[in-house]
Design a protein around this motif. Sequence first.
Motif, short mmCIF file in Angstrom:
data_model
loop_
_atom_site.label_atom_id
_atom_site.label_comp_id
_atom_site.label_asym_id
_atom_site.label_seq_id
_atom_site.Cartn_x
_atom_site.Cartn_y
_atom_site.Cartn_z
N ASN A 1 0.85 -1.20 0.00
CA ASN A 1 0.00 0.00 0.00
C ASN A 1 0.89 1.25 0.00
O ASN A 1 1.47 1.59 1.01
N ALA A 2 0.99 1.93 -1.15
CA ALA A 2 1.95 3.02 -1.29
C ALA A 2 1.43 4.32 -0.71
O ALA A 2 2.21 5.20 -0.40
N GLY A 3 0.10 4.50 -0.55
CA GLY A 3 -0.42 5.75 -0.03
C GLY A 3 -0.54 6.78 -1.13
O GLY A 3 -1.20 6.56 -2.14
N VAL A 4 0.12 7.94 -0.95
CA VAL A 4 0.10 9.02 -1.93
C VAL A 4 1.51 9.17 -2.50
O VAL A 4 2.45 9.38 -1.75
N THR A 5 1.60 9.05 -3.80
CA THR A 5 2.90 9.12 -4.48
C THR A 5 2.94 10.33 -5.39
O THR A 5 2.06 10.51 -6.23
N GLN A 6 3.97 11.16 -5.23
CA GLN A 6 4.17 12.33 -6.07
C GLN A 6 5.39 12.14 -6.96
O GLN A 6 6.43 11.68 -6.49
N THR A 7 5.25 12.51 -8.21
CA THR A 7 6.40 12.53 -9.12
C THR A 7 6.38 13.81 -9.94
O THR A 7 5.31 14.29 -10.34
N PRO A 8 7.55 14.43 -10.22
CA PRO A 8 8.86 14.05 -9.68
C PRO A 8 9.05 14.56 -8.26
O PRO A 8 8.20 15.27 -7.75
N LYS A 9 10.17 14.27 -7.65
CA LYS A 9 10.49 14.78 -6.32
C LYS A 9 11.23 16.11 -6.40
O LYS A 9 11.13 16.94 -5.48
N PHE A 10 11.98 16.33 -7.44
CA PHE A 10 12.70 17.57 -7.66
C PHE A 10 12.63 17.93 -9.14
O PHE A 10 12.60 17.05 -10.00
N ARG A 11 12.60 19.25 -9.40
CA ARG A 11 12.62 19.68 -10.79
C ARG A 11 13.09 21.12 -10.86
O ARG A 11 12.74 21.94 -10.00
N VAL A 12 13.88 21.40 -11.87
CA VAL A 12 14.30 22.78 -12.15
C VAL A 12 13.74 23.14 -13.52
O VAL A 12 13.97 22.42 -14.50
N LEU A 13 13.04 24.24 -13.59
CA LEU A 13 12.44 24.71 -14.84
C LEU A 13 13.00 26.07 -15.20
O LEU A 13 13.36 26.86 -14.31
N LYS A 14 12.99 26.37 -16.47
CA LYS A 14 13.30 27.72 -16.91
C LYS A 14 11.99 28.50 -17.02
O LYS A 14 10.93 27.92 -17.31
N THR A 15 12.08 29.79 -16.80
CA THR A 15 10.90 30.64 -16.93
C THR A 15 10.24 30.43 -18.28
O THR A 15 10.92 30.45 -19.33
N GLY A 16 8.92 30.23 -18.27
CA GLY A 16 8.18 30.03 -19.49
C GLY A 16 7.96 28.58 -19.88
O GLY A 16 7.09 28.28 -20.71
N GLN A 17 8.72 27.68 -19.28
CA GLN A 17 8.52 26.26 -19.58
C GLN A 17 7.25 25.74 -18.90
O GLN A 17 6.75 26.34 -17.95
N SER A 18 6.79 24.61 -19.38
CA SER A 18 5.60 23.99 -18.78
C SER A 18 5.97 22.64 -18.19
O SER A 18 6.98 22.04 -18.57
N MET A 19 5.16 22.20 -17.24
CA MET A 19 5.37 20.88 -16.68
C MET A 19 4.10 20.42 -15.98
O MET A 19 3.21 21.22 -15.69
N THR A 20 4.05 19.12 -15.72
CA THR A 20 2.93 18.53 -15.00
C THR A 20 3.46 17.73 -13.82
O THR A 20 4.38 16.93 -13.97
N LEU A 21 2.86 17.98 -12.66
CA LEU A 21 3.16 17.19 -11.47
C LEU A 21 2.07 16.14 -11.32
O LEU A 21 0.88 16.45 -11.43
N LEU A 22 2.49 14.91 -11.06
CA LEU A 22 1.54 13.82 -10.93
C LEU A 22 1.38 13.40 -9.47
O LEU A 22 2.37 13.26 -8.75
N CYS A 23 0.14 13.22 -9.06
CA CYS A 23 -0.17 12.68 -7.75
C CYS A 23 -1.03 11.44 -7.94
O CYS A 23 -2.05 11.49 -8.64
N ALA A 24 -0.62 10.34 -7.33
CA ALA A 24 -1.36 9.09 -7.44
C ALA A 24 -1.60 8.52 -6.04
O ALA A 24 -0.68 8.47 -5.22
N GLN A 25 -2.85 8.11 -5.79
CA GLN A 25 -3.17 7.47 -4.51
C GLN A 25 -3.88 6.15 -4.76
O GLN A 25 -4.68 6.03 -5.69
N ASP A 26 -3.58 5.18 -3.90
CA ASP A 26 -4.12 3.84 -4.08
C ASP A 26 -5.05 3.46 -2.92
O ASP A 26 -5.22 2.27 -2.61
#
Lengths: 113, 113
Positions: A1-26
């Motif tokens: 039972n993993a609980g709540v999992t977030q990915t990624p744990k660390f990220r560096v972005l440049k201004t103007g870039q896009s990204m998606t953070l994922l949250c998964a719960q079981d």
Amino acid sequence: NAGVTQTPKFRVLKTGQSMTLLCAQDMNHEYMYWYRQDPGMGLRLIHYSVGEGTTAKGEVPDGYNVSRLKKQNFLLGLESAAPSQTSVYFCASIKGHRDYGYTFGSGTRLTVV
Amino acid sequence: AQTVTQSQPEMSVQEAETVTLSCTYDTSESDYYLFWYKQPPSRQMILVIRQEAYKQQNATENRFSVNFQKAAKSFSLKISDSQLGDAAMYFCASMEYGNKLVFGAGTILRVKS
């Protein structure tokens, strides 16, 4: 039972870039949340969801979008990252009863340069 | 909207001594829950103790106890026999309608050996 999992744990972005953070719960939880943590300000609610297919704005929603297409996943998107979005992001979930509080993920540290 | 105030940005305690962290809140609801979370350097959010507003009795979990003063809207956390592992950021939080947690700014607790 993993609980709540977030990915990624660390990220560096440049201004103007896009990204998606994922949250998964079981844990089959109905409610899911995205918070950001900044020094001296505690955790502030960005967006939340009360069930699959639903989303709602929290205290600081500007610059973020979310989706809950599947009950177990809650995605947080940054379309055009800004340095002000440098923060630690937490995902959390709760089944529906307030008495036990949230189950939190381990957080994502995002730096926008 | 609910607000939670932690007036002590930082506290220090000698190992084996007792320390009290302060928290006040404001709500218009009659049925609500209050929580204390611990955040060690690992960043993980750990539930320390919870209190149901309609219960008169103060909650206790081993060395952790609360002083819940409903009329004064005060919810302080007492840590007895402090240990080095208690050093962390502590957040007070209230849960409002919609199962949304509202956090205070946090108190950094330092434990001296």
